[in-house]
Motif scaffolding. Sequence first.
Motif, PDB file in Angstrom:
ATOM      1  N   HIS A  42       0.873  -1.032  -0.137  1.00  0.00           N
ATOM      2  CA  HIS A  42      -0.003   0.035  -0.008  1.00  0.00           C
ATOM      3  C   HIS A  42       0.909   1.334  -0.169  1.00  0.00           C
ATOM      4  O   HIS A  42       0.583   2.253  -0.406  1.00  0.00           O
ATOM      5  CB  HIS A  42      -1.204  -0.014   1.110  1.00  0.00           C
ATOM      6  CG  HIS A  42      -2.201   0.846   1.004  1.00  0.00           C
ATOM      7  ND1 HIS A  42      -3.473   0.259   0.784  1.00  0.00           N
ATOM      8  CD2 HIS A  42      -2.474   2.156   0.872  1.00  0.00           C
ATOM      9  CE1 HIS A  42      -4.407   1.384   0.494  1.00  0.00           C
ATOM     10  NE2 HIS A  42      -3.548   2.201   0.665  1.00  0.00           N
ATOM     11  N   LEU A 184      -7.102  -6.261   8.244  1.00  0.00           N
ATOM     12  CA  LEU A 184      -6.641  -7.578   7.434  1.00  0.00           C
ATOM     13  C   LEU A 184      -6.289  -7.283   5.806  1.00  0.00           C
ATOM     14  O   LEU A 184      -7.426  -7.344   4.991  1.00  0.00           O
ATOM     15  CB  LEU A 184      -7.588  -8.613   7.595  1.00  0.00           C
ATOM     16  CG  LEU A 184      -7.402  -9.956   7.036  1.00  0.00           C
ATOM     17  CD1 LEU A 184      -6.003 -10.415   7.295  1.00  0.00           C
ATOM     18  CD2 LEU A 184      -8.141 -10.825   7.237  1.00  0.00           C
ATOM     19  N   LEU A 187      -0.047  -6.179   5.242  1.00  0.00           N
ATOM     20  CA  LEU A 187       0.598  -6.161   6.486  1.00  0.00           C
ATOM     21  C   LEU A 187      -0.334  -7.143   7.627  1.00  0.00           C
ATOM     22  O   LEU A 187       0.525  -7.881   8.357  1.00  0.00           O
ATOM     23  CB  LEU A 187       0.879  -4.726   7.011  1.00  0.00           C
ATOM     24  CG  LEU A 187       2.311  -4.081   6.746  1.00  0.00           C
ATOM     25  CD1 LEU A 187       2.270  -4.222   5.238  1.00  0.00           C
ATOM     26  CD2 LEU A 187       2.052  -2.671   7.351  1.00  0.00           C
ATOM     27  N   SER A 206     -11.383  -6.049  12.356  1.00  0.00           N
ATOM     28  CA  SER A 206     -11.387  -5.612  11.077  1.00  0.00           C
ATOM     29  C   SER A 206     -12.662  -4.859  10.736  1.00  0.00           C
ATOM     30  O   SER A 206     -13.703  -5.097  11.808  1.00  0.00           O
ATOM     31  CB  SER A 206     -11.543  -7.004  10.044  1.00  0.00           C
ATOM     32  OG  SER A 206     -12.084  -6.637   8.764  1.00  0.00           O
ATOM     33  N   HIS A 207     -12.874  -3.976   9.982  1.00  0.00           N
ATOM     34  CA  HIS A 207     -14.139  -3.376   9.750  1.00  0.00           C
ATOM     35  C   HIS A 207     -14.826  -3.979   8.386  1.00  0.00           C
ATOM     36  O   HIS A 207     -15.730  -3.466   7.897  1.00  0.00           O
ATOM     37  CB  HIS A 207     -13.866  -1.794   9.424  1.00  0.00           C
ATOM     38  CG  HIS A 207     -13.330  -1.368   7.847  1.00  0.00           C
ATOM     39  ND1 HIS A 207     -12.377  -1.975   7.172  1.00  0.00           N
ATOM     40  CD2 HIS A 207     -13.777  -0.149   7.207  1.00  0.00           C
ATOM     41  CE1 HIS A 207     -12.175  -1.462   6.032  1.00  0.00           C
ATOM     42  NE2 HIS A 207     -13.172  -0.297   5.911  1.00  0.00           N
ATOM     43  N   THR A 208     -14.307  -5.242   8.067  1.00  0.00           N
ATOM     44  CA  THR A 208     -14.970  -5.670   6.920  1.00  0.00           C
ATOM     45  C   THR A 208     -15.318  -7.179   7.165  1.00  0.00           C
ATOM     46  O   THR A 208     -14.781  -8.232   7.548  1.00  0.00           O
ATOM     47  CB  THR A 208     -13.872  -6.094   5.693  1.00  0.00           C
ATOM     48  OG1 THR A 208     -13.127  -4.812   5.523  1.00  0.00           O
ATOM     49  CG2 THR A 208     -14.690  -6.473   4.433  1.00  0.00           C
ATOM     50  N   LYS A 211     -14.489 -10.882   5.982  1.00  0.00           N
ATOM     51  CA  LYS A 211     -12.913 -11.257   6.217  1.00  0.00           C
ATOM     52  C   LYS A 211     -12.970 -12.684   7.525  1.00  0.00           C
ATOM     53  O   LYS A 211     -11.799 -12.908   7.716  1.00  0.00           O
ATOM     54  CB  LYS A 211     -12.035 -10.204   6.341  1.00  0.00           C
ATOM     55  CG  LYS A 211     -11.829  -9.301   5.098  1.00  0.00           C
ATOM     56  CD  LYS A 211     -10.612  -7.893   5.092  1.00  0.00           C
ATOM     57  CE  LYS A 211     -10.752  -7.562   3.809  1.00  0.00           C
ATOM     58  NZ  LYS A 211      -9.744  -6.272   3.939  1.00  0.00           N
ATOM     59  N   ILE A 294       9.717  -0.598   9.230  1.00  0.00           N
ATOM     60  CA  ILE A 294      10.249  -1.689   8.566  1.00  0.00           C
ATOM     61  C   ILE A 294      11.137  -2.628   9.800  1.00  0.00           C
ATOM     62  O   ILE A 294      10.593  -2.819  10.760  1.00  0.00           O
ATOM     63  CB  ILE A 294      10.761  -1.508   7.188  1.00  0.00           C
ATOM     64  CG1 ILE A 294      11.726  -0.503   6.982  1.00  0.00           C
ATOM     65  CG2 ILE A 294       9.720  -1.521   6.230  1.00  0.00           C
ATOM     66  CD1 ILE A 294      12.496  -0.049   5.917  1.00  0.00           C
ATOM     67  N   ARG A 339      -2.188 -10.415  -0.749  1.00  0.00           N
ATOM     68  CA  ARG A 339      -1.060  -9.485  -1.578  1.00  0.00           C
ATOM     69  C   ARG A 339      -0.918  -9.771  -3.011  1.00  0.00           C
ATOM     70  O   ARG A 339      -1.042 -10.733  -3.454  1.00  0.00           O
ATOM     71  CB  ARG A 339       0.090  -9.719  -0.850  1.00  0.00           C
ATOM     72  CG  ARG A 339       1.398  -8.797  -1.074  1.00  0.00           C
ATOM     73  CD  ARG A 339       1.095  -7.362  -0.380  1.00  0.00           C
ATOM     74  NE  ARG A 339       2.073  -6.477   0.331  1.00  0.00           N
ATOM     75  CZ  ARG A 339       1.664  -5.727   0.970  1.00  0.00           C
ATOM     76  NH1 ARG A 339       0.642  -5.058   0.926  1.00  0.00           N
ATOM     77  NH2 ARG A 339       3.002  -5.001   1.443  1.00  0.00           N
TER      78      ARG A 339
HETATM   79  P1  NAP Z   1      -3.636  -2.912   2.608  1.00  0.00           P
HETATM   80  O1  NAP Z   1      -3.032  -4.285   2.108  1.00  0.00           O
HETATM   81  O2  NAP Z   1      -4.512  -2.131   1.626  1.00  0.00           O
HETATM   82  O3  NAP Z   1      -4.453  -3.232   4.076  1.00  0.00           O
HETATM   83  C1  NAP Z   1      -4.955  -2.071   4.872  1.00  0.00           C
HETATM   84  C2  NAP Z   1      -5.962  -2.576   5.597  1.00  0.00           C
HETATM   85  O4  NAP Z   1      -6.562  -1.573   6.075  1.00  0.00           O
HETATM   86  C3  NAP Z   1      -7.151  -3.029   4.630  1.00  0.00           C
HETATM   87  O5  NAP Z   1      -7.271  -4.275   4.195  1.00  0.00           O
HETATM   88  C4  NAP Z   1      -8.559  -2.891   5.734  1.00  0.00           C
HETATM   89  O6  NAP Z   1      -8.551  -3.797   6.662  1.00  0.00           O
HETATM   90  C5  NAP Z   1      -8.043  -1.708   6.605  1.00  0.00           C
HETATM   91  N1  NAP Z   1      -8.572  -0.428   6.267  1.00  0.00           N
HETATM   92  C6  NAP Z   1      -8.559   0.218   5.134  1.00  0.00           C
HETATM   93  N2  NAP Z   1      -9.595   1.256   5.007  1.00  0.00           N
HETATM   94  C7  NAP Z   1      -9.948   1.354   6.303  1.00  0.00           C
HETATM   95  C8  NAP Z   1     -10.593   2.455   6.750  1.00  0.00           C
HETATM   96  N3  NAP Z   1     -11.318   3.287   6.328  1.00  0.00           N
HETATM   97  N4  NAP Z   1     -10.989   1.991   8.210  1.00  0.00           N
HETATM   98  C9  NAP Z   1     -10.604   1.165   8.916  1.00  0.00           C
HETATM   99  N5  NAP Z   1      -9.702   0.029   8.228  1.00  0.00           N
HETATM  100  C10 NAP Z   1      -9.263   0.153   6.871  1.00  0.00           C
HETATM  101  O7  NAP Z   1      -2.339  -2.112   2.932  1.00  0.00           O
HETATM  102  P2  NAP Z   1      -1.034  -2.698   3.498  1.00  0.00           P
HETATM  103  O8  NAP Z   1       0.053  -2.988   2.530  1.00  0.00           O
HETATM  104  O9  NAP Z   1      -0.953  -3.820   4.435  1.00  0.00           O
HETATM  105  O10 NAP Z   1      -0.143  -1.398   4.293  1.00  0.00           O
HETATM  106  C11 NAP Z   1      -0.984  -0.785   5.335  1.00  0.00           C
HETATM  107  C12 NAP Z   1      -0.382   0.276   5.747  1.00  0.00           C
HETATM  108  O11 NAP Z   1       0.900   0.266   6.159  1.00  0.00           O
HETATM  109  C13 NAP Z   1      -0.116   1.553   4.594  1.00  0.00           C
HETATM  110  O12 NAP Z   1      -0.449   2.891   5.330  1.00  0.00           O
HETATM  111  C14 NAP Z   1       1.401   1.409   4.294  1.00  0.00           C
HETATM  112  O13 NAP Z   1       1.622   2.468   3.548  1.00  0.00           O
HETATM  113  C15 NAP Z   1       1.833   1.140   5.619  1.00  0.00           C
HETATM  114  N6  NAP Z   1       3.020   0.531   5.800  1.00  0.00           N
HETATM  115  C16 NAP Z   1       4.044   0.804   6.723  1.00  0.00           C
HETATM  116  C17 NAP Z   1       5.203   0.150   6.661  1.00  0.00           C
HETATM  117  C18 NAP Z   1       6.200   0.675   8.150  1.00  0.00           C
HETATM  118  O14 NAP Z   1       7.244   0.279   7.970  1.00  0.00           O
HETATM  119  N7  NAP Z   1       5.433   1.006   9.066  1.00  0.00           N
HETATM  120  C19 NAP Z   1       5.727  -0.708   5.964  1.00  0.00           C
HETATM  121  C20 NAP Z   1       4.756  -1.160   5.074  1.00  0.00           C
HETATM  122  C21 NAP Z   1       3.411  -0.507   5.033  1.00  0.00           C
HETATM  123  P3  NAP Z   1     -10.059  -4.588   7.235  1.00  0.00           P
HETATM  124  O15 NAP Z   1     -10.870  -4.692   5.977  1.00  0.00           O
HETATM  125  O16 NAP Z   1      -9.729  -5.677   7.687  1.00  0.00           O
HETATM  126  O17 NAP Z   1     -10.732  -3.656   8.224  1.00  0.00           O
END
Ligand code: NAP
Length: 347
Positions: A42, A184, A187, A206-208, A211, A294, A339
């Motif tokens: 993401h 979910l 990550l 989760s808000h879905t 899942k 990371i 993913r």
């Molecule tokens: P992803 O696959 O799109 O998953 C994000 C999840 O967040 C969704 O599946 C959903 O889960 C939940 N979500 C989305 N919109 C929402 C909303 N409006 N309200 C509540 N829940 C919501 O993304 P990802 O690749 O796992 O990345 C997640 C985040 O981590 C991103 O912001 C990314 O940039 C960040 N990230 C950070 C690091 C770090 O080092 N800290 C590394 C990589 C990524 P549900 O449907 O289950 O609610």
Amino acid sequence: MASTKAYAAQEKGTALAPWTIDRRNPKPTDVQIQILYCGVCHSDLHFVNNDWGMTIYPVVPGHEIVGRVTAVGDAVKNFKVGDLAGIGCLVDSCRECKNCKNDLEQHCSNGMVFTYGGQERDGSGITHGGYSKSICAHEDFVLHISDKQPLEAVAPLLCAGITTYSPLKTWKVGKGQKVGILGLGGLGHMGVKLAVSMGAEVTMLSHTASKAQDAKKLGAHKFVLTSDEEQVKEVTNYFDFIMDTVSAPHDYNFYLNLLATGGNMVCVGLPPPSEPVVPFNLVFQRRSLAGSLIGGIAETQEMLDYCAEHNIVSDVEVIAMKDINAAYERMLKGDVRYRFVIDMATL
Ligand code: NAP
Ligand code: ZN
Ligand code: ZN
């Protein structure tokens, strides 16, 4: 320089499209990799959309890279042509500061270099990521990949894997602890698998609703739909540790109240600014709110070895390079199980 096929966003708001980049020839300490698969994080989408206000266009995203070594410089010690190899979110750092010396290159005081959209330390330009045919990096930032696991399912470990593994280790998550994984997605699904493998009782937040089944299949012991008041009540003041992986703005206060006394909530999700945190939600139960970025290179290798040993990989949907824009749209809707991974043979 080698002219290399890639996919790039040329400016904010444009779709990703074919582009050609120049990759450097291997320096004495470099490993050159033919990219076989690249996961879709993401963060790639945040970057392409300039959600964090730091994107330099054109951007070639991709930091979940696995492939095969095609050339090595004369001074390379740990890789040879034909080896499997991986690159995650970092391709360089100073190697001299306190953080680098403590294997925390991601927090390099002199500025680590992101795999894409980063400034090369020698001033030679902006880095380009894994949505491309090949990449060249210093061997210190190249990881060894097991030949025992499906490569496409290993690729997401290079970001989603290490980003969830590192906080679980840092906060010593294990047996006897109640862990909540919030969100979910890419990550989140790795967070569930890893926390379960470490012996914790794991609840998917989760808000879905749809899942719930998947969460159980991934190993979660419980599923809580965060829009259901009754279900949320049951886990209020409950968790020792929550990992927040949500990519969209949300109210941290709501989830802080799910922590037991002395509990820790660690943010790894990086949405644009959200609701302010109200200190009352921390102070009255001595709760902590933290973040995690990371992981360092040594810890990334440790995680890859751990996943190979415990047979942990990502659940992936392999896509063709040309389908990346549709994949981004689906990711924004939360429609990823869990993913997307690009097959680079299709580029
Ligand atoms: P992803 O696959 O799109 O998953 C994000 C999840 O967040 C969704 O599946 C959903 O889960 C939940 N979500 C989305 N919109 C929402 C909303 N409006 N309200 C509540 N829940 C919501 O993304 P990802 O690749 O796992 O990345 C997640 C985040 O981590 C991103 O912001 C990314 O940039 C960040 N990230 C950070 C690091 C770090 O080092 N800290 C590394 C990589 C990524 P549900 O449907 O289950 O609610
Ligand atoms: Zn990532
Ligand atoms: Zn440093």
